[in-house]
Design a protein around this motif. Structure first.
Motif, PDB file in Angstrom:
ATOM      1  N   VAL A  96       0.776  -1.266  -0.119  1.00  0.00           N
ATOM      2  CA  VAL A  96       0.148   0.001   0.025  1.00  0.00           C
ATOM      3  C   VAL A  96       0.795   1.217   0.070  1.00  0.00           C
ATOM      4  N   MET A  97       0.206   2.167  -0.612  1.00  0.00           N
ATOM      5  CA  MET A  97       0.900   3.651  -0.578  1.00  0.00           C
ATOM      6  C   MET A  97       0.362   4.497   0.721  1.00  0.00           C
ATOM      7  N   LEU A  98       1.205   4.474   1.566  1.00  0.00           N
ATOM      8  CA  LEU A  98       0.962   5.009   2.793  1.00  0.00           C
ATOM      9  C   LEU A  98       2.410   5.680   3.332  1.00  0.00           C
ATOM     10  N   PRO A  99       2.146   6.447   4.256  1.00  0.00           N
ATOM     11  CA  PRO A  99       3.534   6.843   5.089  1.00  0.00           C
ATOM     12  C   PRO A  99       4.410   5.498   5.442  1.00  0.00           C
ATOM     13  N   ARG A 100       5.443   5.344   5.381  1.00  0.00           N
ATOM     14  CA  ARG A 100       6.127   4.324   5.998  1.00  0.00           C
ATOM     15  C   ARG A 100       5.570   4.110   7.440  1.00  0.00           C
ATOM     16  N   GLU A 101       5.616   5.174   8.293  1.00  0.00           N
ATOM     17  CA  GLU A 101       5.361   5.181   9.589  1.00  0.00           C
ATOM     18  C   GLU A 101       3.952   4.523  10.001  1.00  0.00           C
ATOM     19  N   LYS A 102       3.168   4.628   8.930  1.00  0.00           N
ATOM     20  CA  LYS A 102       1.810   3.969   8.951  1.00  0.00           C
ATOM     21  C   LYS A 102       1.652   2.430   8.410  1.00  0.00           C
ATOM     22  N   GLY A 103       2.641   2.020   8.035  1.00  0.00           N
ATOM     23  CA  GLY A 103       2.870   0.607   7.427  1.00  0.00           C
ATOM     24  C   GLY A 103       2.654   0.660   5.797  1.00  0.00           C
ATOM     25  N   GLY A 104       3.079   1.851   5.431  1.00  0.00           N
ATOM     26  CA  GLY A 104       3.032   1.961   3.939  1.00  0.00           C
ATOM     27  C   GLY A 104       4.245   1.248   3.243  1.00  0.00           C
ATOM     28  N   VAL A 105       4.117   0.682   2.177  1.00  0.00           N
ATOM     29  CA  VAL A 105       5.321   0.123   1.289  1.00  0.00           C
ATOM     30  C   VAL A 105       5.706   0.976   0.241  1.00  0.00           C
ATOM     31  N   VAL A 106       5.009   2.026  -0.164  1.00  0.00           N
ATOM     32  CA  VAL A 106       5.191   2.672  -1.457  1.00  0.00           C
ATOM     33  C   VAL A 106       4.751   4.139  -1.080  1.00  0.00           C
ATOM     34  N   GLY A 107       5.867   5.167  -1.561  1.00  0.00           N
ATOM     35  CA  GLY A 107       5.617   6.503  -1.235  1.00  0.00           C
ATOM     36  C   GLY A 107       4.575   7.118  -2.286  1.00  0.00           C
ATOM     37  N   THR A 108       4.413   8.367  -2.412  1.00  0.00           N
ATOM     38  CA  THR A 108       3.620   9.151  -3.447  1.00  0.00           C
ATOM     39  C   THR A 108       4.246   8.994  -4.821  1.00  0.00           C
ATOM     40  N   ASP A 109       5.569   8.802  -4.581  1.00  0.00           N
ATOM     41  CA  ASP A 109       6.238   8.665  -5.820  1.00  0.00           C
ATOM     42  C   ASP A 109       6.201   7.527  -6.456  1.00  0.00           C
ATOM     43  N   LEU A 110       5.650   6.541  -6.087  1.00  0.00           N
ATOM     44  CA  LEU A 110       5.428   5.133  -6.213  1.00  0.00           C
ATOM     45  C   LEU A 110       6.659   4.314  -5.900  1.00  0.00           C
ATOM     46  N   ARG A 111       7.801   4.929  -5.275  1.00  0.00           N
ATOM     47  CA  ARG A 111       8.945   3.993  -5.070  1.00  0.00           C
ATOM     48  C   ARG A 111       8.697   3.400  -3.893  1.00  0.00           C
ATOM     49  N   VAL A 112       9.450   2.044  -3.870  1.00  0.00           N
ATOM     50  CA  VAL A 112       9.218   1.155  -2.725  1.00  0.00           C
ATOM     51  C   VAL A 112      10.323   1.654  -1.635  1.00  0.00           C
ATOM     52  N   TYR A 113       9.857   1.927  -0.525  1.00  0.00           N
ATOM     53  CA  TYR A 113      10.734   2.365   0.415  1.00  0.00           C
ATOM     54  C   TYR A 113      11.966   1.520   0.785  1.00  0.00           C
ATOM     55  N   GLY A 114      13.161   2.136   0.725  1.00  0.00           N
ATOM     56  CA  GLY A 114      14.403   1.217   1.024  1.00  0.00           C
ATOM     57  C   GLY A 114      14.744   0.503  -0.110  1.00  0.00           C
ATOM     58  N   VAL A 115      14.358   0.662  -1.368  1.00  0.00           N
ATOM     59  CA  VAL A 115      14.734  -0.097  -2.298  1.00  0.00           C
ATOM     60  C   VAL A 115      15.057   0.675  -3.478  1.00  0.00           C
ATOM     61  N   ASP A 116      16.209   0.706  -4.304  1.00  0.00           N
ATOM     62  CA  ASP A 116      16.490   1.708  -5.108  1.00  0.00           C
ATOM     63  C   ASP A 116      15.944   1.014  -6.446  1.00  0.00           C
ATOM     64  N   ASN A 117      15.399   2.195  -7.158  1.00  0.00           N
ATOM     65  CA  ASN A 117      15.038   1.747  -8.550  1.00  0.00           C
ATOM     66  C   ASN A 117      13.905   0.744  -8.611  1.00  0.00           C
ATOM     67  N   LEU A 118      12.884   0.772  -7.838  1.00  0.00           N
ATOM     68  CA  LEU A 118      11.702   0.137  -7.816  1.00  0.00           C
ATOM     69  C   LEU A 118      10.554   0.738  -7.488  1.00  0.00           C
ATOM     70  N   ARG A 119       9.595   0.776  -8.547  1.00  0.00           N
ATOM     71  CA  ARG A 119       8.349   1.522  -8.300  1.00  0.00           C
ATOM     72  C   ARG A 119       7.157   0.394  -8.318  1.00  0.00           C
ATOM     73  N   VAL A 120       5.847   0.716  -8.134  1.00  0.00           N
ATOM     74  CA  VAL A 120       5.006  -0.340  -7.980  1.00  0.00           C
ATOM     75  C   VAL A 120       3.807   0.587  -8.516  1.00  0.00           C
ATOM     76  N   VAL A 121       3.332   0.043  -9.609  1.00  0.00           N
ATOM     77  CA  VAL A 121       2.354   0.612 -10.409  1.00  0.00           C
ATOM     78  C   VAL A 121       1.236  -0.325 -10.762  1.00  0.00           C
TER      79      VAL A 121
END
Length: 152
Positions: A96-121
């Motif tokens: 889910v796209m949510l802030p990381r502190e709320k359990g999110g995995v993806v930011g509003t830029d669609l990038r996966v937190y903590g992983v380079d060059n990976l987006r989820v669409v």
């Protein structure tokens, strides 16, 4: 069915071996609001199906596919649901796209937190599931994602 459940499950990698299956825990009805809403709905469904407008399109008298589904109390409905609940066709929000502190995995830029060059669409990044067909929502999401990616 709950179109927009509040319960959140999890999917975790259990090994660095790519052939090892992930650990999946859907945590169905783990949010008490989901359980209460669905239990109340189960208790009212026969009344709803018997309304004048629906009785014209549903075969009468109504027959239960599961004899155990004749429920009279909220507690019975909750136990029935605990024993039988499953997912529906449009699974989503698994990363889910949510802030990381709320359990999110993806930011509003669609990038996966903590992983380079990976987006989820796809539907897995949607914060909630639409009550409409999921495909139309995914098309709109992908259109917006293409703008975000091009801008980056």
């Amino acid at each position: 069915m709950l179109s927009q459940p509040l319960s959140r499950g999890s999917v975790h990698i259990q090994s660095n071996d790519h052939s090892s299956l992930p650990v999946i825990d859907p945590k169905y009805l783990s949010n008490p609001i989901d359980m209460e809403l669905l239990a109340q709905h189960v208790l009212e469904i026969e009344k709803i199906a018997s309304t004048l407008s629906l009785s014209k399109v549903l075969k009468q008298p109504l027959r239960r596919g599961d004899p155990a589904s004749h429920l009279t109390t909220v507690d019975e409905a909750k136990q029935y649901l605990r024993d039988r609940v499953i997912s529906m066709w449009h699974v989503g929000s698994t990363c889910v796209m949510l802030p990381r502190e709320k359990g999110g995995v993806v930011g509003t830029d669609l990038r996966v937190y903590g992983v380079d060059n990976l987006r989820v669409v796809d539907a897995s990044a949607l914060p909630t599931i639409s009550t409409a067909n999921l495909q139309a929502t995914v098309y709109a999401f992908a259109e917006r994602a293409s703008d975000i990616i091009k801008a980056a």
